[in-house]
Design an enzyme around this catalytic site. Sequence first.
Site, PDB file in Angstrom:
ATOM      1  N   GLN A  85      -4.914  -3.985  -1.723  1.00  0.00           N
ATOM      2  CA  GLN A  85      -4.351  -3.229  -2.901  1.00  0.00           C
ATOM      3  C   GLN A  85      -4.150  -3.751  -4.090  1.00  0.00           C
ATOM      4  OE1 GLN A  85      -4.242   0.000  -2.568  1.00  0.00           O
ATOM      5  NE2 GLN A  85      -4.428   0.375  -0.172  1.00  0.00           N
ATOM      6  N   CYS A 130       2.274   9.478  11.901  1.00  0.00           N
ATOM      7  CA  CYS A 130       2.148  10.617  13.020  1.00  0.00           C
ATOM      8  C   CYS A 130       1.675  10.032  14.179  1.00  0.00           C
ATOM      9  CB  CYS A 130       1.688  12.081  12.293  1.00  0.00           C
ATOM     10  SG  CYS A 130       2.187  13.178  13.573  1.00  0.00           S
ATOM     11  N   THR A 176     -25.205 -10.865  12.128  1.00  0.00           N
ATOM     12  CA  THR A 176     -26.338 -10.846  11.047  1.00  0.00           C
ATOM     13  C   THR A 176     -25.562 -10.291  10.027  1.00  0.00           C
ATOM     14  OG1 THR A 176     -28.092 -10.520  12.886  1.00  0.00           O
ATOM     15  CG2 THR A 176     -28.401  -9.728  10.452  1.00  0.00           C
ATOM     16  N   ASN A 193       0.741  -1.175  -0.142  1.00  0.00           N
ATOM     17  CA  ASN A 193      -0.056   0.092  -0.135  1.00  0.00           C
ATOM     18  C   ASN A 193       0.809   1.407  -0.067  1.00  0.00           C
ATOM     19  OD1 ASN A 193       0.370  -1.414   2.725  1.00  0.00           O
ATOM     20  ND2 ASN A 193      -0.425   0.592   3.413  1.00  0.00           N
TER      21      ASN A 193
HETATM   22  N1  PLP Z   1      -4.153  -4.319   3.812  1.00  0.00           N
HETATM   23  C1  PLP Z   1      -3.744  -3.124   2.966  1.00  0.00           C
HETATM   24  C2  PLP Z   1      -2.538  -3.348   2.106  1.00  0.00           C
HETATM   25  C3  PLP Z   1      -4.352  -1.908   3.128  1.00  0.00           C
HETATM   26  O1  PLP Z   1      -4.034  -0.844   2.312  1.00  0.00           O
HETATM   27  C4  PLP Z   1      -5.421  -1.735   3.938  1.00  0.00           C
HETATM   28  C5  PLP Z   1      -6.132  -0.442   4.090  1.00  0.00           C
HETATM   29  O2  PLP Z   1      -5.544   0.720   3.882  1.00  0.00           O
HETATM   30  C6  PLP Z   1      -5.949  -2.664   4.805  1.00  0.00           C
HETATM   31  C7  PLP Z   1      -5.290  -3.677   4.752  1.00  0.00           C
HETATM   32  C8  PLP Z   1      -7.041  -2.378   5.732  1.00  0.00           C
HETATM   33  O3  PLP Z   1      -8.277  -2.362   5.122  1.00  0.00           O
HETATM   34  P1  PLP Z   1      -9.615  -1.892   5.771  1.00  0.00           P
HETATM   35  O4  PLP Z   1      -9.295  -0.332   5.801  1.00  0.00           O
HETATM   36  O5  PLP Z   1     -10.788  -2.400   5.125  1.00  0.00           O
HETATM   37  O6  PLP Z   1      -9.545  -2.271   7.371  1.00  0.00           O
END
Ligand code: PLP
Length: 388
Positions: free
Chosen positions: A184, A330, A242, A156
């Site tokens: 991603q 941060c 649910t 990400n």
């Molecule tokens: N994994 C990756 C690589 C992500 O970029 C993110 C979110 O930024 C997540 C997991 C977490 O996903 P969620 O925001 O749906 O919990």
Amino acid sequence: MATTLPLVYLDHAATTPVRAEVFEAMAPFYGPKFGNPSSTHRWGREARAALDTARERLARCLGAHPDEVCFTSCGTESDNMSVIGTWRALHAQGRPAVVTTPIEHKAVLAAAHQVAKEGGEERLLEVDRNGVVTDASFDALVRDDVAVCSVMWVNNETGVVQNVPALAARAKARGVVFHTDGVQAFGKVVVDAQTQPFDLLAISGHKIGAPKGIGALYIRRGTPFEPLLHGGSQDRGRRPGTENVAYAVGLATAAELAVAEREEHWTRLERMRDELEAMILAQVPDVVVHSRGADRAPHVLSVSVPGTDSESLLMALDLQGIACSGGSACQSGSVTPSHVLTAMGVDPALAGAAIRMSLGMLTREDDVARVGELFPRLVAKARALATA
Ligand code: PLP
């Protein structure tokens, strides 16, 4: 927002807007189709039918059987279920370890820490300077005492793509369950459970035009797994509670669109990412583009500008109506360089100057031209701020 500036949203890796088609598909479930899928009367049966259809549609997008698809509340939950749920099912059978990488999202890293707290062993693979998992560390750490190995498909922060099908095959040759965080990756790379041997795959709705608060977990038939939640028997007991029918329908709709548009989307984003990268490098030649030497998904461009810090540059961009994000977290006022860049061996000052621009469905050529054009001026401002 009262502004005359042309606004540029370059933070699609953080979240995406809900697509009109998705919103429309979900609407009836906030109106007459409000039933609980576990009820046996007509309202319930209607909701059950919609949920089952959503599961079938999502399964088709993943090359999966419908019973292998579990709806969750988010990517984080899917990642936690995979790492902790598999470890809990297997650790007493001579598999006390979990293996992951230092460049994972916190959803996986914190799940691996939880396993360690529960008495398991957490092992981290090594990545090279581009953030690619090294073969040597994979061979050394993924042994027959491992319950689950988790390697994210697309990072990400940098966009770097791991060869998940090959890593999954190697893990499985050692009897190790393989999980990948595909949050991603889905909608960018080909994801197909029929031809790719991963056992568990996490996806998240809000990265592909569905709302925040819905995710899914692909669980290959026969994968050892203990649920994290306890309660009803929904989703075959794997995820009681649910079901959120509206969001499941929304996710299935977004996933179908993402799969149908995947190749075109990749080509369009790659062209714009390359253009933006070239403009930035031409005007500010000392910029460092992270993971440039590796396969990258085209929606993420991570750059560090020497002599700035990410906060100053992000602020300068924001003042021009341009939304990007930092490569660092941060926490209580102190900026910690990104754990991803740190694991890649990036110098701390440079890691602290990283910004992520992430392109997506809202991005247009004009946006790229505007950011590219303004970049040198904003860098000069951020540099002046950093030295002030
Ligand atoms: N994994 C990756 C690589 C992500 O970029 C993110 C979110 O930024 C997540 C997991 C977490 O996903 P969620 O925001 O749906 O919990």
